[in-house]
Design an enzyme around this catalytic site. Sequence first.
Site, short mmCIF file in Angstrom:
data_model
loop_
_atom_site.label_atom_id
_atom_site.label_comp_id
_atom_site.label_asym_id
_atom_site.label_seq_id
_atom_site.Cartn_x
_atom_site.Cartn_y
_atom_site.Cartn_z
N ARG A 243 9.68 -33.07 -17.45
CA ARG A 243 10.65 -32.66 -16.42
C ARG A 243 12.07 -33.03 -16.86
O ARG A 243 13.02 -32.28 -16.66
CB ARG A 243 10.31 -33.29 -15.06
CG ARG A 243 11.44 -33.13 -14.05
CD ARG A 243 11.06 -33.41 -12.60
NE ARG A 243 10.14 -34.50 -12.41
CZ ARG A 243 10.43 -35.81 -12.53
NH1 ARG A 243 11.66 -36.19 -12.84
NH2 ARG A 243 9.52 -36.74 -12.35
N TYR B 231 24.53 -11.10 -4.09
CA TYR B 231 23.07 -11.11 -3.95
C TYR B 231 22.70 -11.73 -2.59
O TYR B 231 23.21 -12.81 -2.24
CB TYR B 231 22.49 -11.93 -5.10
CG TYR B 231 21.00 -12.05 -5.08
CD1 TYR B 231 20.19 -10.94 -5.30
CD2 TYR B 231 20.39 -13.27 -4.81
CE1 TYR B 231 18.81 -11.05 -5.29
CE2 TYR B 231 19.00 -13.39 -4.80
CZ TYR B 231 18.23 -12.27 -5.03
OH TYR B 231 16.86 -12.38 -5.01
N ASP C 296 28.60 -15.45 -11.14
CA ASP C 296 27.21 -15.04 -11.39
C ASP C 296 27.28 -13.86 -12.37
O ASP C 296 27.76 -12.78 -12.03
CB ASP C 296 26.56 -14.64 -10.06
CG ASP C 296 25.09 -14.25 -10.21
OD1 ASP C 296 24.71 -13.73 -11.28
OD2 ASP C 296 24.34 -14.44 -9.25
N LYS D 122 16.34 -11.40 -14.81
CA LYS D 122 16.81 -10.02 -14.95
C LYS D 122 17.01 -9.69 -16.43
O LYS D 122 16.07 -9.70 -17.18
CB LYS D 122 18.07 -9.83 -14.10
CG LYS D 122 17.97 -10.46 -12.69
CD LYS D 122 16.90 -9.83 -11.81
CE LYS D 122 16.60 -10.61 -10.53
NZ LYS D 122 17.72 -11.03 -9.73
C1 LIG Z 1 17.99 -12.00 -8.65
C2 LIG Z 1 19.36 -12.54 -8.53
C3 LIG Z 1 19.59 -13.88 -8.15
C4 LIG Z 1 18.45 -14.83 -7.80
O1 LIG Z 1 17.69 -15.16 -8.91
P1 LIG Z 1 16.11 -15.47 -8.87
O2 LIG Z 1 15.77 -15.62 -10.31
O3 LIG Z 1 15.43 -14.32 -8.19
O4 LIG Z 1 15.94 -16.74 -8.08
C5 LIG Z 1 20.89 -14.34 -8.14
N1 LIG Z 1 21.93 -13.52 -8.42
C6 LIG Z 1 21.75 -12.23 -8.75
C7 LIG Z 1 22.93 -11.37 -9.07
C8 LIG Z 1 20.47 -11.69 -8.81
O5 LIG Z 1 20.30 -10.40 -9.13
#
Ligand SMILES: *Cc1c(COP(=O)(O)O)cnc(C)c1O
Length: 368
Positions: free
Chosen positions: A50, A102, A175, A200
């Site tokens: 961890r 998001y 982000d 993604k």
């Molecule tokens: C999917 C997504 C998140 C969240 O991420 P997870 O891996 O699903 O927890 C945050 N920001 C954006 C732009 C996303 O597309």
Amino acid sequence: MTEEPGFETRAIHAGQDPDPVTGAVVPPISLSTTFAQSAPGEHGGYEYSRSGNPTRRALEECVASLEGADHGLAFASGLAAEDALLRTLAPGAHVVLGHDAYGGTYRLIARVHGETGALQHTAANFTDDGALEGAWRENTAMVWFETPTNPKLDVIDIEAVAAFAHERGALCVVDNTFATPYLQNPIASGADVVVHSATKYLGGHSDVVGGFLAVTAGRDELTERLRFLQNAAGAVPGPLDCYLLLRGIKTLAVRMDRHGVNATAVAEMLRSHPAVERVMYPGNGGMVSFICKGGEDAAVGVAKRTQLFTLAESLGAVESLLCHPARMTHLSVVDSPLAVDPALIRLSVGLETIDDLLADLKQALDAG
Ligand SMILES: *Cc1c(COP(=O)(O)O)cnc(C)c1O
């Protein structure tokens, strides 16, 4: 090499020197949860998985390098990464959040940290003049936004927002999930922290959930606190997940190039289709959004009729996906300032044969 290696080279090699013992060119998936010590407290850098894991370390070095960051921290999901970052703020701090974000990020800020009273927030449309100033408060400690935004794909000027935040002593968080480090390096434009849902484009194959924080040089106290939280709260990715992400990232550049070619062709076709009112495409990347003529019913009809574009949440992978945000990804923000036009459809354009993708969308639109 004297100059810094190029993006593709770093995507394939950063943090991934051949194994010094076996010569393996792919980092081993280090499943061991614990590591032998030569004397109590004396070890080779790893003690418990961890706190630190060799496969995770390789991933952290690789993504940090791609983002031009000094530090990288991998998490079990994008939201786990976001949660750790939000926990660094003092109780009662105020966050300004880009309005077109998001839905899960809004839910985390408003309903998890907001409902305990730990954080306050204001959503602001960064494309409106004076919006940032209007949302600002004395206790604003962080500005958080996506660019391109989700799902309207507006492009925000990172440099301008970062300068605004820094003049007022706040952190600038971007982000970068949609653009990826291949198309955009927010840290080079002044951002302090870059957030990723590695689920993604970084992973790129719809088979692993992961998150990432990349921190700019000079934010040592923040980095130390994040490392503490990563270990103390423990939302770490497993070694197999880290391996899958490393494998996906090796082809990020070629994937993003083709995502862009396919998405450009899709946007062009949509612009000339009579059932489409408006197309949103920032000019690169694989995400395309559009407004259907005929409102929500028309959009839902298109969403039901595509076959190659699979109706599903998520984005950024080799297969094409279609999402109706108002009823899917953005359902959690339906009564908030982040609510999405129910006539909007968001496409994650994948890497299938472009003629097949265009034909699928055309038949779905023509039948409306
Ligand atoms: C999917 C997504 C998140 C969240 O991420 P997870 O891996 O699903 O927890 C945050 N920001 C954006 C732009 C996303 O597309």
